[in-house]
Design an enzyme around this catalytic site. Structure first.
Site, short mmCIF file in Angstrom:
data_model
loop_
_atom_site.label_atom_id
_atom_site.label_comp_id
_atom_site.label_asym_id
_atom_site.label_seq_id
_atom_site.Cartn_x
_atom_site.Cartn_y
_atom_site.Cartn_z
N HIS A 80 0.83 -1.21 0.00
CA HIS A 80 0.00 0.00 0.00
C HIS A 80 0.86 1.25 0.00
O HIS A 80 0.63 2.18 -0.78
CB HIS A 80 -0.92 0.02 1.21
CG HIS A 80 -1.54 1.36 1.47
ND1 HIS A 80 -2.66 1.81 0.80
CD2 HIS A 80 -1.17 2.38 2.30
CE1 HIS A 80 -2.96 3.03 1.21
NE2 HIS A 80 -2.08 3.41 2.12
N GLU A 122 -5.37 9.83 0.72
CA GLU A 122 -5.76 8.42 0.71
C GLU A 122 -6.89 8.10 -0.26
O GLU A 122 -6.85 7.08 -0.94
CB GLU A 122 -6.17 7.97 2.12
CG GLU A 122 -5.02 7.84 3.09
CD GLU A 122 -4.11 6.64 2.82
OE1 GLU A 122 -4.38 5.87 1.88
OE2 GLU A 122 -3.12 6.48 3.55
N SER A 180 -4.31 1.42 -4.45
CA SER A 180 -3.76 0.13 -4.03
C SER A 180 -4.84 -0.93 -3.81
O SER A 180 -4.53 -2.03 -3.35
CB SER A 180 -2.94 0.30 -2.75
OG SER A 180 -3.73 0.79 -1.69
#
Length: 275
Positions: free
Chosen positions: A133, A179, A198
């Site tokens: 990630h 994010e 991711s």
């Protein structure tokens, strides 16, 4: 060093915090097994097949800068390319770290990367960030000068938010930009947030699904909105460029913190008139 608790869980994240220095950094543990290298290769292969259709142009352009796809990279080898590009460096950490050390590292243009990889049972979903990630999701955009400057500015703002008791508000901005942010390009909506990039499931969902609401980024709206760690996001915020994002965060956030202090937070899926 003590680990931090993630989200609402009472279980501390995995990781050997005994080897961390005072700033929570540590030497990268490079003793990865053949199975762990292969797991990274398969994760990379799966995500790289999706990004052409769903990731922003800057991410696609920079992805090769991660280097070899068939094994977990050495962070120092990436730093040899990253530092000349944007003066950022990757540093290994044993897992999630507390807010203040995290802000300090970002303010110094040092990005913390968890150095362990998820288990086979977590191949499709992992609660906390692992090395895949952190590397695949976050690092390519640190090669973009404007986005790299935004991440440093976020860290600097975090130090001030810590003093003002506003870290929860600022953490929501991190979630909805770094994010889980979306960007509108000439070829349509694309993802730039690491949590989306991711994730094999959330990447097409965030860009294409009719279910979530997608709102133009407004700082106060994002800071007041809770987020989910156990499902795809019901709300995403959209920017038009990284320059817009950088310029939006040039202002002093203190008035926003004062405006929101004491107000109830909105649920992650709440639809608010006028936003």
């Amino acid at each position: 060093m003590e680990p931090v608790v993630y989200g609402q869980s009472t279980r501390p994240p995995r990781g050997d915090y005994a080897r961390a220095a005072a700033d929570y950094t540590c030497p990268q543990n490079t003793a990865y097994s053949a199975a762990e290298h292969d797991r990274y290769r398969r994760l990379y292969q799966r995500q790289s097949a999706l990004v052409q259709a769903f990731a922003c142009a800057a991410f696609i352009e920079a992805l090769p800068c991660l280097g070899a796809q068939e094994r977990i990279p050495d962070l120092q080898q990436i730093n040899e390319r990253l530092y000349p590009a944007t003066r950022w460096e990757l540093v290994a950490v044993p897992g999630l770290i507390p807010e203040l050390p995290f802000f300090r590292l970002l303010a110094r243009r040092k990005f913390p990367v968890t150095d362990w990889i998820r288990s086979p049972g977590e191949f499709d979903y992992i609660v906390e960030p692992d090395i895949f990630h952190d590397l695949f999701g976050h690092v390519p955009l640190l090669f973009d000068p404007v986005f790299a400057d935004y991440v440093q500015r976020y860290g600097q703002g975090g130090l001030k938010a810590w003093e003002l008791g506003a870290c929860e508000l600022l953490s929501r901005l991190y979630w909805y930009t770094i994010e889980f942010g979306l960007i509108r390009q000439g070829n349509g909506l694309r993802a730039y947030g690491a949590g989306i990039l991711s994730s094999a499931g959330e990447l097409p969902y965030a860009v294409q699904s009719p279910q979530p609401q997608r709102l133009p980024l407004q700082l106060a709206r994002a800071m007041r909105t809770r987020y989910r760690i156990d499902s795809y996001q019901p709300t995403y915020f959209v920017i038009d460029s990284f320059r817009q994002l950088f310029d939006m965060t040039a202002a002093d956030f203190t008035p926003i913190y004062e405006q929101l202090r004491g107000l109830p937070a909105w649920a992650a899926d709440e639809r608010v008139a006028g936003t």
